[in-house]
Design a protein around this motif. Structure first.
Motif, mmCIF file in Angstrom:
data_model
loop_
_atom_site.group_PDB
_atom_site.id
_atom_site.type_symbol
_atom_site.label_atom_id
_atom_site.label_comp_id
_atom_site.label_asym_id
_atom_site.label_seq_id
_atom_site.Cartn_x
_atom_site.Cartn_y
_atom_site.Cartn_z
ATOM 1 N N ALA A 1 5.997 57.438 41.693
ATOM 2 C CA ALA A 1 7.361 57.854 41.315
ATOM 3 C C ALA A 1 7.675 57.470 39.871
ATOM 4 O O ALA A 1 8.418 58.175 39.190
ATOM 5 C CB ALA A 1 8.394 57.261 42.274
ATOM 6 N N VAL A 2 7.131 56.353 39.392
ATOM 7 C CA VAL A 2 7.440 55.909 38.015
ATOM 8 C C VAL A 2 6.336 56.229 37.004
ATOM 9 O O VAL A 2 6.548 56.031 35.800
ATOM 10 C CB VAL A 2 7.733 54.381 37.921
ATOM 11 N N HIS A 3 5.187 56.740 37.443
ATOM 12 C CA HIS A 3 4.008 56.754 36.560
ATOM 13 C C HIS A 3 4.179 57.622 35.310
ATOM 14 O O HIS A 3 3.509 57.373 34.313
ATOM 15 C CB HIS A 3 2.742 57.162 37.332
ATOM 16 N N ASP A 4 5.067 58.623 35.351
ATOM 17 C CA ASP A 4 5.227 59.509 34.190
ATOM 18 C C ASP A 4 6.583 59.377 33.499
ATOM 19 O O ASP A 4 6.857 60.128 32.550
ATOM 20 C CB ASP A 4 5.036 60.980 34.610
ATOM 21 N N VAL A 5 7.414 58.434 33.946
ATOM 22 C CA VAL A 5 8.784 58.335 33.416
ATOM 23 C C VAL A 5 8.791 58.130 31.893
ATOM 24 O O VAL A 5 9.668 58.655 31.187
ATOM 25 C CB VAL A 5 9.561 57.221 34.166
ATOM 26 N N VAL A 6 7.794 57.425 31.368
ATOM 27 C CA VAL A 6 7.741 57.190 29.916
ATOM 28 C C VAL A 6 7.624 58.489 29.121
ATOM 29 O O VAL A 6 7.934 58.529 27.933
ATOM 30 C CB VAL A 6 6.572 56.256 29.522
ATOM 31 N N VAL B 1 15.562 43.801 37.646
ATOM 32 C CA VAL B 1 14.739 44.815 38.337
ATOM 33 C C VAL B 1 13.854 45.632 37.385
ATOM 34 O O VAL B 1 12.841 46.184 37.806
ATOM 35 C CB VAL B 1 15.588 45.768 39.220
ATOM 36 N N ALA B 2 14.236 45.691 36.104
ATOM 37 C CA ALA B 2 13.444 46.461 35.133
ATOM 38 C C ALA B 2 11.966 46.039 35.121
ATOM 39 O O ALA B 2 11.074 46.901 35.140
ATOM 40 C CB ALA B 2 14.055 46.339 33.740
ATOM 41 N N PRO B 3 11.665 44.709 35.092
ATOM 42 C CA PRO B 3 10.247 44.309 35.009
ATOM 43 C C PRO B 3 9.417 44.793 36.191
ATOM 44 O O PRO B 3 8.234 45.098 36.044
ATOM 45 C CB PRO B 3 10.317 42.769 35.000
ATOM 46 N N GLU B 4 10.014 44.886 37.362
ATOM 47 C CA GLU B 4 9.282 45.307 38.555
ATOM 48 C C GLU B 4 8.824 46.768 38.406
ATOM 49 O O GLU B 4 7.678 47.106 38.698
ATOM 50 C CB GLU B 4 10.225 45.170 39.747
ATOM 51 N N LEU B 5 9.735 47.639 37.961
ATOM 52 C CA LEU B 5 9.365 49.052 37.799
ATOM 53 C C LEU B 5 8.400 49.230 36.641
ATOM 54 O O LEU B 5 7.447 50.014 36.719
ATOM 55 C CB LEU B 5 10.612 49.927 37.614
ATOM 56 N N ARG B 6 8.635 48.484 35.568
ATOM 57 C CA ARG B 6 7.719 48.578 34.436
ATOM 58 C C ARG B 6 6.324 48.102 34.820
ATOM 59 O O ARG B 6 5.317 48.686 34.414
ATOM 60 C CB ARG B 6 8.249 47.751 33.256
ATOM 61 N N ALA B 7 6.260 47.045 35.637
ATOM 62 C CA ALA B 7 4.960 46.512 36.073
ATOM 63 C C ALA B 7 4.197 47.542 36.907
ATOM 64 O O ALA B 7 2.967 47.617 36.843
ATOM 65 C CB ALA B 7 5.164 45.221 36.859
ATOM 66 N N LEU B 8 4.905 48.332 37.690
ATOM 67 C CA LEU B 8 4.248 49.387 38.479
ATOM 68 C C LEU B 8 3.599 50.411 37.551
ATOM 69 O O LEU B 8 2.490 50.885 37.793
ATOM 70 C CB LEU B 8 5.270 50.099 39.369
ATOM 71 N N TRP B 9 4.323 50.778 36.489
ATOM 72 C CA TRP B 9 3.779 51.723 35.509
ATOM 73 C C TRP B 9 2.547 51.113 34.818
ATOM 74 O O TRP B 9 1.520 51.780 34.674
ATOM 75 C CB TRP B 9 4.848 52.107 34.471
ATOM 76 N N GLU B 10 2.643 49.845 34.432
ATOM 77 C CA GLU B 10 1.507 49.185 33.759
ATOM 78 C C GLU B 10 0.299 49.084 34.689
ATOM 79 O O GLU B 10 -0.832 49.283 34.267
ATOM 80 C CB GLU B 10 1.918 47.797 33.243
#
Lengths: 194, 194
Positions: free
Chosen positions: B72-77, B114-123
C-alpha cells in the motif's frame, strides 16, 4: 496460456488479468483536483491506506490482515456489475442480484479450493457485521468524504440530495470510527446547513 | 481544516488527501486493453490482489499483513519523485535521492509517532532483504509481466531492450516465486527468442 503453466497457475493468472478491468470501472467520485472520475481499482488502494492510517480510531480492535484482504476484493464484482452510486435508489434495488452473478463468474475463475475464501471476504464486507467488515465499510465512507471535501463538494452536489440522505449514509462512521464523527459533521454542516 | 478536528486527525486526513495524487502518477505499463497507461495507485491495488492469490508460491512463509501494508505504501514517494521506468538507466541513477526527499516530505505529513512506521515499510520494500520485502518485490515484477503479456508486449517493445535486461529484472521472481518461473520464461522466450 503457455504449456509450462500448470492448470492451477493458469487459473490464478487468468483471474489476475481479469482483475485489471476494475481500472476501467468509474465511480461518481472525482479525484480531489476534479480532473476526472475515480476508478474502483485506485479507490480500493486508497481504502487500504485509509484503513492503515485510521486503525487507531476503530471502535473495536480489528485484524488488519483481514481488513486489507477484504478491501482488496470488495469492489471486484463491479467488473461485471458496474459501480452503483450510493444515492441511486433504482440501481441499489438490483445491486445485490447483479453483484451475486458477478461474484459467481469472477471468483469462479480461481481454483475451486481458493475461490470460496476470496468470495467469503467479499460477502463478509457486504454483510457489514464483523468488526473487520464494519471498520472496512466505515473506511469506504471516509475516503469518498475526503475526496468530496477536497473537491469542493463532489457528489454532495447531486441534485435533490438531502442532508438526511448523506447523514444516513455516513452513519457507519459515527458508529465505527466515532472519534472522526465531529470532523465529518462539521463539514456536512457547512455543505448541508440545518 | 475544521476546528472540530484534533491536530492529530487533521494531519492524518491531510496525508490521506495528499495520497490521492498517486492516481495521477503514470507508469510506462498500459492496461491490458492498451487504452491508457496504468497509474501507480491502481497498480498498488493490483499488487495487493496478486500477493493474495500467489502467496502459496512464496519461497518462504510471509506475514501477509506486513506484505499488504508494504504494498500500500511502496509507491507513495512517486507523488513527488515520479515513476522511474525500470529500464531508464539515467532515471535510476537519481531515483534513490529523489525518493528519499519525497519520503521526508510525504510521510512527514503524518503525526511523528506513526510516520516512521510507514516510512520503515517503504524502506524495507526498497531494501528487498526480508522475506516479506522479497515476496512483495517479486509480486511487483509479476503484475507488469501479466499486463505486458496480455497487452501483446507492452513495455517489452521498448527500443533496444534486450532479453538479458528483462531476465535480470525478472530474476527476483525466479528466486522468490520459483514455481512461477517456467511460465515467465516461456513467455519471455516467445518475445525475446534466444
Amino acid at each position: 496460456m503457455e504449456p509450462q503453466s500448470t492448470p492451477r497457475i493458469a487459473q490464478q493468472l487468468a483471474f489476475l488479468v481479469e482483475a485489471d478491468k476494475l481500472k476501467n470501472v468509474l465511480r461518481r467520485t472525482t479525484l480531489t483536483d476534479r480532473s476526472r472520475q475515480e476508478n474502483s481499482a485506485e479507490h480500493s488502494w486508497h481504502l487500504a491506506l485509509t484503513a492503515m492510517v485510521l486503525e487507531e480510531y476503530a471502535a473495536s480492535p480489528v485484524n488488519m490482515a483481514k481488513v486489507l484482504r477484504m478491501l482488496a476484493v470488495h469492489d471486484v464484482v463491479e467488473i461485471d456489475a458496474g459501480d452503483t452510486f450510493a444515492y441511486d435508489a433504482a440501481g441499489n434495488a438490483t445491486k445485490e442480484e447483479r453483484e451475486k452473478r458477478a461474484a459467481d463468474r469472477i471468483f469462479g475463475l480461481l481454483p475451486t479450493d481458493v475461490a470460496p475464501e476470496l468470495r467469503a471476504l467479499w460477502e463478509e464486507f457486504e454483510q457489514a457485521v464483523t468488526p473487520e467488515a464494519r471498520f472496512a465499510n466505515a473506511v469506504d465512507r471516509v475516503q469518498p468524504f475526503l475526496q468530496n471535501r477536497a473537491a469542493g463538494g463532489g457528489t454532495w452536489r447531486t441534485p435533490n440530495l438531502s442532508r438526511e440522505q448523506v447523514l444516513a449514509r455516513m452513519d457507519l462512521v459515527r458508529a465505527n470510527l466515532p472519534r472522526l464523527w465531529p470532523t465529518i459533521l462539521a463539514t456536512l454542516d457547512k455543505f448541508f446547513p440545518k
